[in-house]
Design an enzyme around this catalytic site. Structure first.
Site, mmCIF file in Angstrom:
data_model
loop_
_atom_site.group_PDB
_atom_site.id
_atom_site.type_symbol
_atom_site.label_atom_id
_atom_site.label_comp_id
_atom_site.label_asym_id
_atom_site.label_seq_id
_atom_site.Cartn_x
_atom_site.Cartn_y
_atom_site.Cartn_z
ATOM 1 N N HIS A 209 0.866 -1.191 0.000
ATOM 2 C CA HIS A 209 0.000 0.000 0.000
ATOM 3 C C HIS A 209 0.900 1.237 0.000
ATOM 4 C CE1 HIS A 209 -4.079 -1.782 0.519
ATOM 5 N NE2 HIS A 209 -3.327 -2.836 0.778
ATOM 6 N N CYS A 240 -7.976 -0.806 3.382
ATOM 7 C CA CYS A 240 -8.632 -1.889 4.110
ATOM 8 C C CYS A 240 -9.498 -1.283 5.200
ATOM 9 C CB CYS A 240 -7.575 -2.814 4.718
ATOM 10 S SG CYS A 240 -8.289 -4.075 5.796
#
Ligand code: HMG
Ligand code: MG
Length: 302
Positions: A209, A240
């Site tokens: 990420h 998330c």
């Protein structure tokens, strides 16, 4: 330094990218996104997840999305399955690969899938067995391999421990994920090194990420170790729900631009990929998170 000559990318945009979207995204839009990704040359697409719709409402249309895809031969469609209930639902939709997902940190395991690491492995074991018996490939995602939103730094030993458990239950390949995008190149290399105690480099995927803008550097650090499988998200979509503040995966466009610039093959058409990213960004009513896409779209506009 031995760089791979070819890289295989899994676009996780339809799943990791869209799972965190607050606004409803119709199944037809998700299906169109998958079609555009495969038209751009993606050979692996993470389509959806078979998780509780109470936990992740955006993925409640999993079966509808899987049924709507016009599959292309040579493309692998994967889905997340946290337990047997999810696997049984997924099985009906004929995925090529299922993904069990665990964490290197106990706190994240509890928040994300409501059980400890040891319990998660007990839940995954029958899923892995059933998938392999049905001829379905099995990948294991390992979250928080460098940092955890609840525990802070995560030691490489924790990663080795999880990778060992994944190996024991028959998981064929694993993702080394920097869930919160806080990792830096040497930390990521340590997490990969720990994973290599149990898996061959061909069975390791990088999943980074980009919260702190390190994902491309981390990708390069992994490439330098011979890793040639990576996950990324078109237009840099995502995050998330159980990693507050974490932004999307590294944009697929960024990874492609870097790799092609280094003479590394991907089989992906960057222009078509940029169109796919523009399609989903337009639908979401926001600008792409990809700087490569922004630069090329600006150039196209003249
Ligand atoms: P639980 O509450 O512990 O499960 O949730 P349970 O077995 O006690 O069941 C409770 C209820 O959930 C029951 O329904 C079950 O039927 C239902 P009720 O009787 O209350 O109406 N249920 C399910 N429904 C649909 N599909 C299922 C399922 N299982 C139970 N598979 C569970 C456990 C794992 C299901 C839950 O915690 C969950 O869904 N969590 C969501 C996890 C998730 O999707 N997280 C995001 C993906 S992971 C990620 O993004 C990280 C990654 O990208 C890598 C990285 O970057 O780190 C992969
Ligand atoms: Mg992720």
């Amino acid at each position: 330094m031995s760089l791979p000559s070819r890289v295989q990318l899994i676009d996780v945009g339809p799943r990791d990218g869209l799972q965190n979207e607050k606004q409803p995204v119709p199944a037809a839009v998700k299906i169109e996104l998958v079609h555009r990704l495969q038209a751009a040359g993606l050979k692996e697409i993470e389509v959806t997840s078979f998780v509780s719709p109470k936990w992740v409402p955006q993925m409640a249309d999993n079966a509808e999305v899987m049924a709507g895809i016009q599959r292309q031969s040579g493309v692998r469609y994967s889905v997340l399955t946290p337990n047997l209930q999810g696997f049984e639902a997924a099985l009906k939709t004929q995925p090529d690969e299922i993904v069990v997902f665990g964490a290197a940190s106990e706190a994240f395991s509890l928040k994300n899938i409501n059980c400890s690491i040891a319990e998660s492995i007990e839940r995954f074991a029958p899923v892995v067995q059933a998938a392999l018996a049905a001829g379905i490939a099995v990948r294991g995602a390992m979250s928080c391999t460098v940092g955890c939103p609840y525990e802070g730094d995560v030691a490489p030993e924790r990663v080795a421990y999880l990778a060992g458990l994944m190996k024991q239950i028959g998981v064929q390949r694993v993702d080394v994920a920097d869930t919160i995008g806080a990792g830096t190149p040497l930390k990521v290399q340590k997490a990969i090194e720990a994973t290599l105690q149990h898996y061959d480099v061909d069975q390791v995927c990088g999943h980074f990420h980009d919260t702190y803008g390190q994902a491309l550097s981390n990708t390069l650090a992994a490439l330098q170790m011979g890793v040639w499988n990576f996950q990324s998200s078109v237009a840099g979509l995502g995050g998330c729900p159980y990693a507050k503040g974490a932004t999307g995966n590294v944009a697929t466009e960024e990874v492609i631009y870097m790799l092609h610039g280094m003479g590394i093959e991907t089989g992906i058409d960057l222009d078509k990929l940029i169109d796919a990213g523009a399609f989903i960004s337009d639908f979401l009513g926001r600008k792409t998170q990809s700087r490569v896409a922004t630069a090329i779209l600006n150039k196209r506009a003249g």
